[in-house]
Structure formats: C-alpha cells, structure tokens
Design a protein around this motif. Structure first.
Motif, short mmCIF file in Angstrom:
data_model
loop_
_atom_site.label_atom_id
_atom_site.label_comp_id
_atom_site.label_asym_id
_atom_site.label_seq_id
_atom_site.Cartn_x
_atom_site.Cartn_y
_atom_site.Cartn_z
N ASN A 260 48.30 56.81 32.06
CA ASN A 260 47.40 55.75 32.57
C ASN A 260 48.23 54.58 33.11
N ARG B 227 50.40 42.66 33.25
CA ARG B 227 49.90 41.44 33.91
C ARG B 227 49.22 40.51 32.89
N ARG C 14 38.57 42.04 40.67
CA ARG C 14 38.06 40.68 40.85
C ARG C 14 38.20 39.86 39.57
N GLY C 15 39.10 40.31 38.68
CA GLY C 15 39.43 39.51 37.51
C GLY C 15 38.52 39.70 36.32
N LEU C 16 37.65 40.72 36.37
CA LEU C 16 36.70 40.91 35.26
C LEU C 16 37.38 41.32 33.95
N ALA C 17 38.30 42.26 34.03
CA ALA C 17 39.00 42.70 32.80
C ALA C 17 39.84 41.54 32.26
N VAL D 210 38.82 49.07 27.13
CA VAL D 210 38.28 48.14 28.12
C VAL D 210 37.98 48.97 29.35
N GLY D 211 36.81 48.78 29.91
CA GLY D 211 36.44 49.53 31.11
C GLY D 211 35.62 48.67 32.04
N ILE D 212 35.89 48.83 33.33
CA ILE D 212 35.16 48.09 34.35
C ILE D 212 34.58 49.10 35.34
N GLY E 26 47.71 52.62 35.59
CA GLY E 26 46.90 51.42 35.87
C GLY E 26 46.78 50.56 34.63
N SER E 27 46.53 51.19 33.48
CA SER E 27 46.39 50.46 32.23
C SER E 27 47.73 49.81 31.84
N TRP F 86 34.04 56.27 34.68
CA TRP F 86 34.84 55.05 34.87
C TRP F 86 36.32 55.33 34.63
N TRP F 87 36.63 56.32 33.76
CA TRP F 87 38.03 56.67 33.48
C TRP F 87 38.50 57.81 34.40
N THR G 120 47.88 52.97 25.04
CA THR G 120 47.32 53.73 26.15
C THR G 120 48.11 55.01 26.32
C1 LIG Z 1 42.34 48.79 34.01
C2 LIG Z 1 41.02 48.08 34.35
C3 LIG Z 1 40.30 47.72 33.04
C4 LIG Z 1 41.32 46.81 35.16
O1 LIG Z 1 40.09 46.13 35.43
P1 LIG Z 1 39.96 45.04 36.62
O2 LIG Z 1 38.74 44.22 36.35
O3 LIG Z 1 40.06 45.70 37.94
O4 LIG Z 1 41.28 44.14 36.38
P2 LIG Z 1 41.47 42.62 36.83
O5 LIG Z 1 40.90 42.45 38.21
O6 LIG Z 1 40.95 41.70 35.79
O7 LIG Z 1 43.05 42.54 36.91
C5 LIG Z 1 43.83 41.71 36.04
C6 LIG Z 1 45.29 41.83 36.46
O8 LIG Z 1 45.77 43.18 36.25
C7 LIG Z 1 46.22 43.76 37.47
N1 LIG Z 1 45.71 45.14 37.54
C8 LIG Z 1 44.47 45.58 37.22
N2 LIG Z 1 44.37 46.91 37.42
C9 LIG Z 1 45.58 47.31 37.88
C10 LIG Z 1 46.09 48.57 38.27
N3 LIG Z 1 45.33 49.68 38.25
N4 LIG Z 1 47.38 48.63 38.71
C11 LIG Z 1 48.15 47.53 38.74
N5 LIG Z 1 47.72 46.28 38.35
C12 LIG Z 1 46.44 46.19 37.95
C13 LIG Z 1 45.57 42.93 38.57
O9 LIG Z 1 46.35 42.95 39.75
C14 LIG Z 1 45.50 41.56 37.94
O10 LIG Z 1 46.74 40.89 38.04
P3 LIG Z 1 46.78 39.29 38.28
O11 LIG Z 1 45.57 38.69 37.57
O12 LIG Z 1 48.05 38.86 37.67
O13 LIG Z 1 46.69 39.12 39.75
C15 LIG Z 1 40.11 48.99 35.22
O14 LIG Z 1 40.85 49.51 36.32
C16 LIG Z 1 39.47 50.17 34.48
O15 LIG Z 1 38.37 50.05 33.94
N6 LIG Z 1 40.16 51.35 34.47
C17 LIG Z 1 39.65 52.55 33.81
C18 LIG Z 1 39.61 52.38 32.31
C19 LIG Z 1 40.98 52.14 31.69
O16 LIG Z 1 41.96 52.80 32.03
N7 LIG Z 1 41.04 51.16 30.74
C20 LIG Z 1 42.30 50.74 30.11
C21 LIG Z 1 42.67 51.58 28.95
S1 LIG Z 1 41.56 51.37 27.55
#
Ligand SMILES: CC(C)(COP(=O)(O)OP(=O)(O)OC[C@H]1O[C@@H](n2cnc3c(N)ncnc32)[C@H](O)[C@@H]1OP(=O)(O)O)[C@@H](O)C(=O)NCCC(=O)NCCS
Length: 165
Positions: free
Chosen positions: A118, A127, A88-91, A79-81, A120-121, A24-25, A114
C-alpha cells in the motif's frame, strides 16, 4: 465540490461502510477487518466525514482508539476516503481531528500499520508526520518491514507519530 463535515463514528454508519470499503481499497478484502464492534465501542475517537449537501452521504471515515494497555498511545486501524473525494485534504482533516481528541485524553504517540504493497498509505503517513519503525527486513525499495507481523508471510510497515514533535 460541496462541504464535508466531520462527526463521531456511529453504529448506523456500519452497513454502508462495510458495503463500500473493498471498492475504496481498490478491490482488497477490507470488510473482514472491520467488525461492527468498532462502530459500537470506538465512537468517541472514531470519525465519519459526511456531505453537507442534505444527503449526509458518508465520504470518509477513521477507526481509531486509545490503547487500554498503553494509555499514552493511540492506534489508527483504518482510514478510508471515497475515491471521488480524495486529494482535497479530507484524510488529513480526519487525522488532525483524531490527534486533537487523543491528545486531550493524555496520548503522546499514535501508531498504525499498513501492508508494504500500500504505497499510497505509506506516502500518506509520511506526509502526516509518521515515522516508519525499524523492522527485521526491508522491501526492495528499502522500506523497513516487520516480517510475519500479521501471520506467516504477512509483513507490515509499522508507523509511529510523536504528537509532541
Ligand atoms: C490514503 C487515503 C486515506 C488518502 O486520503 P486523501 O483524503 O486523498 O488524503 P489527503 O488529501 O488528506 O492527503 C494528505 C497528504 O497526504 C498525501 N497523500 C495522500 N494520498 C497519497 C498517495 N496515494 N500518494 C502520495 N501522497 C498521498 C497528500 O499529497 C497530502 O500531502 P500534503 O497535505 O502534505 O500536501 C486515501 O487515498 C484512501 O482512502 N485510500 C484507500 C484506503 C487506504 O489505503 N487507507 C490507508 C490504510 S488504512
């Protein structure tokens, strides 16, 4: 897409999550940052996202807790999805549920860190309303970092969110 339900973290979630987190990471070594005791002792603040299609497959999780030292602060460690369920807003749902839980326990601030790689994080936390704390250096793109935060050469980006804002 089917529906996804949030519930509290359980110890039985551990073997599955430990087996998938490195994937996932994106291949980073995360499993070693995730000892079983999180799943034993952080159940009331930790959250698991499960499929509602009858399989109850785990598609996301959050490990976080209220600081025993600074009781007005909570900390999100992981947090991981599941990659198939991202965007789709899960995190966001996991974070918002966590904010609700810890606010009820008297917290005002939520912290997390973080790795500077990273991106994305870092963007996700922005956000979600987190601010990046001023550090002792910045990355080439200007992100503030705390050098050697997690050991020599292990810089981290530190986030804080004020739940009253
Ligand atoms: C980071 C992570 C948790 C986001 O999960 P997700 O369910 O896709 O995120 P969401 O759909 O809930 O997004 C929430 C907001 O963040 C933004 N966002 C999420 N991932 C993003 C990314 N990679 N780059 C830019 N923005 C991002 C979304 O656009 C959204 O914005 P909005 O609600 O204002 O429109 C997921 O990509 C993941 O599991 N990554 C690997 C593990 C990791 O790095 N975890 C974080 C460190 S512990």
């Amino acid at each position: 897409m089917t529906n996804v339900r949030l519930r509290n973290l359980r110890e039985e979630d551990y073997p599955f999550l430990r087996s998938v987190v490195n994937d996932w990471w994106g291949g980073r070594q995360i499993a070693d940052l995730m000892p079983r005791f999180f799943f034993q002792h952080f159940q009331t603040t930790g959250l698991t996202a499960v499929e509602e299609d009858g399989t109850h497959r785990i598609v996301g999780f959050l490990v976080g807790f209220v600081s025993p030292t600074h009781t007005e602060q909570a900390y999100i460690h992981l947090v991981g999805i599941d990659p198939a369920y991202r965007g789709r807003g899960l995190a966001r749902n996991l974070y918002e549920r966590f904010f609700e839980i810890v606010r009820k326990q008297g917290c005002r601030y939520v912290r997390g860190i973080t790795s500077p790689v990273n991106i994305g994080s870092i963007q996700f936390h922005g956000r979600m309303g987190f601010e990046i704390e001023v550090g002792d250096a910045t990355t080439s793109d200007g992100t503030p970092i705390h050098s050697d935060y997690s050991g020599e050469g292990q810089a981290r980006v530190c986030f804080v969110k004020d739940l009253n804002r």
